[in-house]
Design an enzyme around this catalytic site. Structure first.
Site, short mmCIF file in Angstrom:
data_model
loop_
_atom_site.label_atom_id
_atom_site.label_comp_id
_atom_site.label_asym_id
_atom_site.label_seq_id
_atom_site.Cartn_x
_atom_site.Cartn_y
_atom_site.Cartn_z
N ALA A 1 -59.34 33.21 -3.91
CA ALA A 1 -59.00 33.56 -5.30
C ALA A 1 -59.09 35.08 -5.45
O ALA A 1 -59.75 35.75 -4.66
CB ALA A 1 -59.95 32.88 -6.28
N PHE A 2 -58.44 35.61 -6.48
CA PHE A 2 -58.38 37.08 -6.64
C PHE A 2 -59.77 37.69 -6.82
O PHE A 2 -59.97 38.87 -6.58
CB PHE A 2 -57.46 37.46 -7.81
CG PHE A 2 -58.15 37.56 -9.14
CD1 PHE A 2 -58.39 36.43 -9.90
CD2 PHE A 2 -58.56 38.79 -9.64
CE1 PHE A 2 -59.03 36.52 -11.14
CE2 PHE A 2 -59.19 38.89 -10.87
CZ PHE A 2 -59.43 37.75 -11.62
N LYS A 3 -60.74 36.88 -7.23
CA LYS A 3 -62.08 37.42 -7.49
C LYS A 3 -62.71 38.02 -6.23
O LYS A 3 -63.57 38.88 -6.32
CB LYS A 3 -62.96 36.34 -8.10
CG LYS A 3 -62.49 35.95 -9.50
CD LYS A 3 -63.44 35.00 -10.19
CE LYS A 3 -63.06 34.81 -11.65
NZ LYS A 3 -61.83 34.01 -11.83
N ASP A 4 -62.23 37.58 -5.05
CA ASP A 4 -62.76 38.16 -3.81
C ASP A 4 -62.50 39.66 -3.73
O ASP A 4 -63.29 40.40 -3.13
CB ASP A 4 -62.07 37.51 -2.59
CG ASP A 4 -62.55 36.08 -2.35
OD1 ASP A 4 -63.74 35.79 -2.60
OD2 ASP A 4 -61.73 35.26 -1.90
N LEU B 1 -65.34 41.05 -5.69
CA LEU B 1 -66.71 40.63 -5.34
C LEU B 1 -67.08 40.95 -3.89
O LEU B 1 -68.26 41.13 -3.59
CB LEU B 1 -66.90 39.15 -5.67
CG LEU B 1 -67.04 38.96 -7.20
CD1 LEU B 1 -66.85 37.50 -7.59
CD2 LEU B 1 -68.39 39.46 -7.70
#
Ligand SMILES: *Cc1c(COP(=O)(O)O)cnc(C)c1O
Length: 453
Positions: free
Chosen positions: A107-110, A113
């Site tokens: 997911a783009f959150k990687d 994060l």
């Protein structure tokens, strides 16, 4: 660069302090004291690859970590990505899909994060400090935050999730991680219960200080900072100005684009694409920000009514008037509704809500026409770009379709897979179950948190 709070009572923080503070101590959100202007550097930036551009932009916002260290943290963060250029790109006629899901949890959150984890590790070890991260997740944030800090010896991470209410794959992405500093907690309750528990724990200042609690949700400025890079990078392909359609929940992703535009990157239009949870679409149409009921949709990472990052946008909308912002937020907290008067001029930002049927239809038609599979969040962005007649739009693809196999198969009849997810199925899992009870959560964290000295 120094940081200040949108609410006006925190000023002059260095980047590393802003990183560790998360939510500002006056309950506002941290933002840079000024937005750097890069208009004169665009030609130079155009020659850089993704990592090179990230390394060029970070020092504009971070001046308390030396350049060589920062370069190393950036390249280590993106070495975990499965794509050579970090982000992928797929042209579907005049619509481009910017794939942000090639990181470890798909997911783009990687993108944010992975970097946040490295920054924490560096700053904490320089200071000889430890941090206990407490977060709540409805799916993607928990696994991406865990992937960012697993195995680090100066961080423990505690993730609350609603037991039985996140997808089985998303649960496996958290509970199969074997590192001892990872603590997954299945709460007997809803996502709202988890979030309320987390916020209540953070509001106990003595407890927060005693256990050095930190946050990784998208109120953390460093997450926005990391996300600026891909908007900058993509916009340089469009000298006349890029138009992005962004599937939106907490307004964190699209806010990074808003900052990139203010820095001088060629960005013409930002379409805030929401699902049936349309508080933002209603705001941009009417100027009134009014809480509604939370609807369960095919795009659960966007099933949010109150967008935690929206305060940052409002601050700039109010010409950096903290007092006015504070009045607005207080009014909203009391009455569930507040107005800015007339709606913002639609020159840069527009919004559009996309329903269940339109989401399924977008997945189906893109599969049929291009043999390309959209996940249900990206499908909201795609449908919005089409419905809004956005020419040459860049649709921001926020998750790999294999994370949401049920929605994809409902739309297309096909079951997408990904080797990373298939590998999880027979792994041993670890989690603890807790009642949706404040004392139980506090006792759990207190027993396992590693404190200084
Ligand atoms: C978190 C998430 C979103 C929403 O991002 P915001 O920054 O909250 O607007 C959209 N799609 C996916 C797949 C996500 O995980």
């Amino acid at each position: 660069m120094k940081y200040k709070s949108t609410r006006g009572d925190v000023n002059g923080l260095g980047f590393s302090d802003a990183l560790l503070m998360g939510l500002a101590s006056d309950n506002g959100l941290l933002i840079p004291e000024e937005i750097p202007d890069v208009s004169n550097a665009l030609a130079e930036y155009r020659t850089l690859d993704f990592i090179g551009l990230a390394q060029a932009l970070m020092p504009l916002f971070i001046d308390d970590i030396d350049r060589a260290t920062l370069d190393r943290l950036v390249s280590e963060s993106y070495a975990t990505f499965a794509h050579d250029e970090v982000i992928g790109w797929r042209q579907l006629d005049n619509i481009a899909v910017m794939e942000l899901f090639h990181g470890p949890t798909l997911a783009f959150k990687d993108i944010a994060l992975q970097l946040l984890g490295k920054l924490f590790q560096h700053v904490l070890s320089e200071r000889g400090e430890r941090l206990n991260i407490l977060g709540a997740t409805s799916g993607d944030t928990g696994s991406a935050a865990i992937a960012g800090v697993r195995g680090q010896d100066n961080v423990d991470i505690f993730i609350l999730f609603p037991e039985g209410r996140i997808s089985p794959l998303q649960e496996l992405q958290m509970t199969t991680v074997p590192d001892a500093n990872v603590h997954c907690i299945g709460v007997q309750g809803s996502f709202d219960d988890c979030q309320r528990l987390m916020k209540t724990v953070f509001s106990d200042a003595a407890y927060k200080a005693k256990y050095s609690l930190g946050a990784v949700n998208s109120v953390n400025w460093a997450r926005i900072l990391a996300q600026i890079v891909y908007y900058a990078y993509a916009s340089l392909r469009y000298p006349d100005g890029a138009r992005f359609s962004v599937p939106t929940g907490n307004f964190g992703n699209v806010f990074a684009a808003y900052i990139a535009q203010h820095m001088g990157f060629p960005i013409r239009q930002l379409l805030v694409a929401t699902n049936d949870n349309d508080i933002l679409a209603r705001f941009f149409a009417t100027g009134t920000y009014a809480r509604g009921d939370v609807h369960q949709t095919l795009s659960p990472a966007m099933d949010i009514q109150v967008a935690s990052n929206f305060e940052r946008f409002l601050y700039y909308h109010f010409d950096e008037d903290s007092a006015r912002l504070r009045r607005f937020m207080e009014e909203f907290a009391q009455h569930g509704e507040a107005s800015v008067g007339s709606p913002p001029a639609p020159s840069l930002l527009n919004a559009m809500a996309i329903g269940r049927h339109e989401t399924l239809a977008a997945m189906d038609s893109v599969q049929a026409k291009y043999g390309y599979t959209l996940d249900p969040h990206t499908a909201v962005g795609y449908a919005a770009a089409q419905k809004g007649g956005l020419e040459d739009a860049v649709v921001v693809a926020t998750a790999h379709p294999a994370k949401f196999p049920d929605a994809v198969s409902e739309a297309t009849g096909e079951q997408p897979t990904h080797p990373t997810l298939e590998a999880l199925v027979n792994q041993p899992t670890r989690k603890d179950d807790l009642a949706a009870d404040l004392d139980a959560v506090k006792a759990y964290v207190a027993l396992r948190a590693t404190t200084q000295g």
